[in-house]
Motif scaffolding. Structure first.
Motif, PDB file in Angstrom:
ATOM      1  N   UNK A 165       0.862  -1.099   0.056  1.00 13.55           N
ATOM      2  CA  UNK A 165      -0.134  -0.052  -0.043  1.00 13.55           C
ATOM      3  C   UNK A 165       0.931   1.352   0.026  1.00 13.55           C
ATOM      4  N   UNK A 166       1.932   1.030   0.678  1.00 12.86           N
ATOM      5  CA  UNK A 166       2.768   2.383   0.745  1.00 12.86           C
ATOM      6  C   UNK A 166       3.337   2.748  -0.674  1.00 12.86           C
ATOM      7  N   UNK A 167       4.019   1.697  -1.240  1.00 15.84           N
ATOM      8  CA  UNK A 167       4.421   1.724  -2.587  1.00 15.84           C
ATOM      9  C   UNK A 167       3.091   2.477  -3.399  1.00 15.84           C
ATOM     10  N   UNK A 202       2.687  -2.596 -16.810  1.00 18.91           N
ATOM     11  CA  UNK A 202       3.269  -1.587 -15.816  1.00 18.91           C
ATOM     12  C   UNK A 202       1.922  -1.252 -15.002  1.00 18.91           C
ATOM     13  N   UNK A 203       1.958  -1.301 -13.646  1.00 21.00           N
ATOM     14  CA  UNK A 203       0.890  -0.606 -12.758  1.00 21.00           C
ATOM     15  C   UNK A 203       1.441   0.512 -12.311  1.00 21.00           C
ATOM     16  N   UNK A 204       0.952   1.697 -12.771  1.00 24.47           N
ATOM     17  CA  UNK A 204       1.721   2.787 -12.395  1.00 24.47           C
ATOM     18  C   UNK A 204       0.771   4.158 -12.760  1.00 24.47           C
ATOM     19  N   UNK A 205       1.574   5.223 -13.121  1.00 26.13           N
ATOM     20  CA  UNK A 205       0.845   6.476 -13.368  1.00 26.13           C
ATOM     21  C   UNK A 205       1.551   7.142 -14.589  1.00 26.13           C
ATOM     22  N   UNK A 219      11.518   2.372  -8.309  1.00 24.18           N
ATOM     23  CA  UNK A 219      10.067   2.251  -9.379  1.00 24.18           C
ATOM     24  C   UNK A 219      10.726   1.902 -10.992  1.00 24.18           C
ATOM     25  N   UNK A 220       9.937   1.414 -11.604  1.00 24.68           N
ATOM     26  CA  UNK A 220      10.134   1.074 -12.927  1.00 24.68           C
ATOM     27  C   UNK A 220       9.534   2.183 -13.975  1.00 24.68           C
TER      28      UNK A 220
END
Length: 292
Positions: A165-167, A202-205, A219-220
């Protein structure tokens, strides 16, 4: 567009005993090789290379049963470098080796010729817009996963659960442009779109390429060049809505609009209901104007 695709299919049929150049088929269809492969797999439900393989083995099967050529002659005629390679491919499709099929007159499988036609339903409209974006970065966590056409992708689901969760909180804080919030990004897809082929997920923004602190070491990141994007919106049951949205983009929207897909990542923004049964989806596809 569909008429040109059917002309390309005729090219396959007239060259089953020769080397088939995908570039020539794309030229006939007046599109890029990349888009031609994508369109074919979306419309046919099978990759272009697999369809050609099945058609060749269908024709080879008929010649095996006819008995007019030797098995080696048939193997060479349909592009196999040896009798052994031909026998393996033949057995994989027909369930029996070519020698046994000839001796026993075994029943063989057949890949029927495909032709495309447009069925106009007119019961719904697709919501879309075209967006020009400057270079940006995708930042988050990356995993190598298999492509799944139907149902939830267990590899992606397991990967997302593994991110603490923090990541996720730190990743979400980096979002500063459309599509806003946490997104799923698929990159490096095999042009065939065959089920089981692997891609980078990728799970990101999405964030500015030059944003301060946009690339934490743990992070990637993926830098995406400037370009044109078609953005599609849909709502409905999860996960079918997401998979049908991609299908409808390639089977309905592209044949009816002056654009073609171009290489680049696909971005999916999903908002689920509390019971995860319903999804509001926004799909970003990299596009360019099609040749006329």
């Amino acid at each position: 567009m569909l008429e040109r695709l059917n002309e390309a299919l005729e090219h396959i049929e007239s060259h089953l005993g020769q080397r088939i150049e995908v570039g020539e088929m794309a030229r006939i269809a007046v599109t890029s090789e990349y888009h031609f492969r994508r369109m074919f797999s979306a419309l046919a439900g099978v990759s272009l290379s697999e369809y050609i393989r099945r058609r060749r083995l269908t024709m080879a099967g008929a010649e095996v049963l006819a008995g007019e050529r030797t098995l080696l002659e048939i193997a060479v005629r349909y592009g196999y470098s040896s009798g052994e390679a031909f026998a393996r491919a033949f057995r994989a499709m027909h369930g029996v080796g070519p020698g046994e099929a000839r001796r026993t007159g075994a029943a063989l499988r057949s890949q029927q010729r495909i032709s495309f036609r447009l069925i106009v339903e007119g019961s719904s409209s697709m919501r879309y817009r075209v967006v020009e974006k400057e270079q940006f970065r995708v930042v988050g966590k990356k995993a190598r996963v298999p492509l799944i056409h139907e149902g939830a992708n267990p590899a992606i689901a397991e990967f997302i659960r593994s991110i603490d969760k923090e990541t996720m909180r730190r990743i979400a804080a980096l979002s500063d442009q459309e599509p806003a919030g946490i997104v799923g990004v698929s990159d490096g897809l095999d042009p065939s779109r065959a089920e089981g082929t692997e891609l980078d997920y990728y799970h990101g923004v999405v964030t500015r390429a030059d944003a301060p602190g946009s690339a934490p070491e743990d992070l990637d990141g993926l830098t995406v060049p400037a370009g044109t994007w078609a953005v599609f919106e849909s709502s409905g049951p999860f996960p079918q809505t997401l998979q049908y949205l991609w299908r409808d983009v390639f089977t309905q929207w592209f044949p009816s609009n002056p654009y073609q897909s171009r290489p680049g990542p696909e971005i999916l923004r999903t908002r689920l209901s509390q019971d995860a049964a319903h999804a509001d989806a926004e799909l970003w596809i990299p596009v360019e104007r099609a040749a006329t």
